[in-house]
Design a protein around this motif. Sequence first.
Motif, PDB file in Angstrom:
ATOM      1  N   GLU A 151      -5.584  73.805  69.412  1.00  0.00           N
ATOM      2  CA  GLU A 151      -5.199  72.883  68.715  1.00  0.00           C
ATOM      3  C   GLU A 151      -4.820  73.298  67.166  1.00  0.00           C
ATOM      4  N   LYS A 152      -5.903  74.112  66.644  1.00  0.00           N
ATOM      5  CA  LYS A 152      -5.559  74.617  65.502  1.00  0.00           C
ATOM      6  C   LYS A 152      -4.252  75.774  65.521  1.00  0.00           C
ATOM      7  N   SER A 153      -4.384  76.513  66.554  1.00  0.00           N
ATOM      8  CA  SER A 153      -3.134  77.472  66.632  1.00  0.00           C
ATOM      9  C   SER A 153      -1.848  76.963  66.588  1.00  0.00           C
ATOM     10  N   ILE A 154      -1.734  75.548  67.437  1.00  0.00           N
ATOM     11  CA  ILE A 154      -0.666  74.789  67.449  1.00  0.00           C
ATOM     12  C   ILE A 154      -0.139  74.254  66.260  1.00  0.00           C
ATOM     13  N   MET A 155      -1.194  73.700  65.472  1.00  0.00           N
ATOM     14  CA  MET A 155      -0.750  73.243  64.137  1.00  0.00           C
ATOM     15  C   MET A 155      -0.308  74.465  63.080  1.00  0.00           C
ATOM     16  N   GLU A 156      -1.016  75.574  63.169  1.00  0.00           N
ATOM     17  CA  GLU A 156      -0.301  76.605  62.461  1.00  0.00           C
ATOM     18  C   GLU A 156       1.121  76.917  62.943  1.00  0.00           C
ATOM     19  N   ALA A 157       1.479  76.987  64.257  1.00  0.00           N
ATOM     20  CA  ALA A 157       2.794  77.412  64.764  1.00  0.00           C
ATOM     21  C   ALA A 157       3.555  76.148  64.313  1.00  0.00           C
ATOM     22  N   GLU A 158       3.272  75.038  64.459  1.00  0.00           N
ATOM     23  CA  GLU A 158       4.009  73.971  64.083  1.00  0.00           C
ATOM     24  C   GLU A 158       4.661  74.340  62.730  1.00  0.00           C
ATOM     25  N   GLN A 159       3.482  74.396  61.781  1.00  0.00           N
ATOM     26  CA  GLN A 159       4.064  74.511  60.313  1.00  0.00           C
ATOM     27  C   GLN A 159       4.841  75.758  60.109  1.00  0.00           C
ATOM     28  N   ASN A 160       4.555  76.803  60.959  1.00  0.00           N
ATOM     29  CA  ASN A 160       5.495  78.187  60.652  1.00  0.00           C
ATOM     30  C   ASN A 160       6.942  77.904  61.218  1.00  0.00           C
ATOM     31  N   ILE A 161       6.817  76.909  62.476  1.00  0.00           N
ATOM     32  CA  ILE A 161       8.270  76.796  62.825  1.00  0.00           C
ATOM     33  C   ILE A 161       9.219  75.917  61.892  1.00  0.00           C
ATOM     34  N   LYS A 162       8.446  74.882  61.264  1.00  0.00           N
ATOM     35  CA  LYS A 162       8.952  73.968  60.095  1.00  0.00           C
ATOM     36  C   LYS A 162       9.618  74.764  59.118  1.00  0.00           C
ATOM     37  N   ASN A 163       8.722  75.711  58.655  1.00  0.00           N
ATOM     38  CA  ASN A 163       9.105  76.720  57.552  1.00  0.00           C
ATOM     39  C   ASN A 163      10.274  77.538  58.115  1.00  0.00           C
ATOM     40  N   LEU A 164      10.482  78.012  59.148  1.00  0.00           N
ATOM     41  CA  LEU A 164      11.271  78.777  59.805  1.00  0.00           C
ATOM     42  C   LEU A 164      13.037  78.077  59.808  1.00  0.00           C
ATOM     43  N   GLU A 165      12.670  76.771  59.858  1.00  0.00           N
ATOM     44  CA  GLU A 165      14.174  75.937  60.261  1.00  0.00           C
ATOM     45  C   GLU A 165      15.217  76.277  58.963  1.00  0.00           C
ATOM     46  N   VAL A 166      14.599  76.202  57.820  1.00  0.00           N
ATOM     47  CA  VAL A 166      15.799  76.352  56.925  1.00  0.00           C
ATOM     48  C   VAL A 166      16.248  77.865  56.711  1.00  0.00           C
ATOM     49  N   LEU A 167      15.602  78.914  57.487  1.00  0.00           N
ATOM     50  CA  LEU A 167      16.027  80.177  57.504  1.00  0.00           C
ATOM     51  C   LEU A 167      16.828  80.500  58.664  1.00  0.00           C
ATOM     52  N   LEU A 168      17.176  79.403  59.501  1.00  0.00           N
ATOM     53  CA  LEU A 168      17.927  79.588  60.718  1.00  0.00           C
ATOM     54  C   LEU A 168      19.589  79.467  60.151  1.00  0.00           C
ATOM     55  N   PRO A 169      20.294  80.116  61.114  1.00  0.00           N
ATOM     56  CA  PRO A 169      21.951  80.081  60.952  1.00  0.00           C
ATOM     57  C   PRO A 169      22.219  78.630  61.366  1.00  0.00           C
ATOM     58  N   GLN A 170      23.155  78.018  60.334  1.00  0.00           N
ATOM     59  CA  GLN A 170      23.552  76.459  60.578  1.00  0.00           C
ATOM     60  C   GLN A 170      23.783  76.029  62.040  1.00  0.00           C
ATOM     61  N   PRO A 171      24.870  77.006  62.607  1.00  0.00           N
ATOM     62  CA  PRO A 171      24.888  76.450  64.289  1.00  0.00           C
ATOM     63  C   PRO A 171      23.684  76.393  65.075  1.00  0.00           C
ATOM     64  N   LEU A 172      22.613  77.369  64.914  1.00  0.00           N
ATOM     65  CA  LEU A 172      21.604  77.327  65.552  1.00  0.00           C
ATOM     66  C   LEU A 172      20.472  76.214  64.976  1.00  0.00           C
ATOM     67  N   ARG A 173      20.553  75.976  63.844  1.00  0.00           N
ATOM     68  CA  ARG A 173      19.814  74.586  63.248  1.00  0.00           C
ATOM     69  C   ARG A 173      20.179  73.600  63.547  1.00  0.00           C
ATOM     70  N   GLU A 174      21.542  73.423  63.926  1.00  0.00           N
ATOM     71  CA  GLU A 174      22.030  72.042  64.239  1.00  0.00           C
ATOM     72  C   GLU A 174      21.883  71.884  65.771  1.00  0.00           C
ATOM     73  N   GLU A 175      21.542  72.936  66.656  1.00  0.00           N
ATOM     74  CA  GLU A 175      21.487  72.628  68.118  1.00  0.00           C
ATOM     75  C   GLU A 175      20.008  72.363  68.124  1.00  0.00           C
ATOM     76  N   LEU A 176      19.240  73.081  67.254  1.00  0.00           N
ATOM     77  CA  LEU A 176      17.637  72.764  67.362  1.00  0.00           C
ATOM     78  C   LEU A 176      17.130  71.521  66.679  1.00  0.00           C
ATOM     79  N   THR A 177      18.039  70.731  66.073  1.00  0.00           N
ATOM     80  CA  THR A 177      17.630  69.649  65.274  1.00  0.00           C
ATOM     81  C   THR A 177      16.694  68.505  65.990  1.00  0.00           C
ATOM     82  N   PRO A 178      17.080  68.224  67.323  1.00  0.00           N
ATOM     83  CA  PRO A 178      16.319  67.486  68.101  1.00  0.00           C
ATOM     84  C   PRO A 178      14.859  68.010  68.445  1.00  0.00           C
TER      85      PRO A 178
END
Length: 255
Positions: A109-136
């Motif tokens: 669970e600790k590793s998952i929480m870290e991964a979730e936070q890292n994924i959220k931080n990564l969202e803004v760095l993704l190209p717009q078409p990919l970010r829109e695709e991954l929004t859900p």
Amino acid sequence: MYNKKARFGMSLVWAACVPVTASLGVPLEEAVSTLEEWVETERRIAEEEARWEADKNSMESLIEIYENEIGMLEGIIESAEEDTSAAEARRSELMEKDREVKALEAEVEKSIMEAEQNIKNLEVLLPQPLREELTPLFNSLPENPEETTQSIGQRVQPIVAILTQIQKFNQVVTVVEGFREFEEGRTVQTEKIFFGIGAAYYVDQANEHAGMGVLTENGWEWRDDNSLIPAIRSFIDIYRGTEQASFVEVPVIIN
């Protein structure tokens, strides 16, 4: 009623007692009464002895039965104690495994929480078409990981899906169409070409504007460079198959 032996014995006693009573001066009737009482007493004693013997045999049989039952019960108790000991040992083993599983779940669970936070931080760095695709998928991540009711499996799925889609996007060239405002009130249709998530360029359909995308900590920043118009147009035409493949040189910024 006496049996024959009793009457015969009484007759003998009577015959023996007659001279005695006569010599002692005891009345005959009293002697007879005493004799009858004595015989009755002897009979009762014999009956009691027979009854006691029968009761004794019955009691000995019951004692033997009870002893057998006690032996069986002791065997059952011993077996139950052994089963209880085995069950207690198994219970202790399961409790230890449960503690190990819970400790492992806490680490996961600790590793998952870290991964979730890292994924959220990564969202803004993704190209717009990919970010829109991954929004859900991004929306399915828990807002507060410490209070979520989602299971570990439910939380892992969007993380894996997002990383998988990012990997796929990073392995291909993607061209997307869009609009961009270059001057106030003038919006121009553009084509953007992404080389994975490492480099990106754009050119408008009129071949009047071009530039490149630069990844910053706040996301993609588009910088105009009209000198790139021929190269980017060639890139896109080669991608669409309207131009023969050839080597095209463009600048790349590595952060």
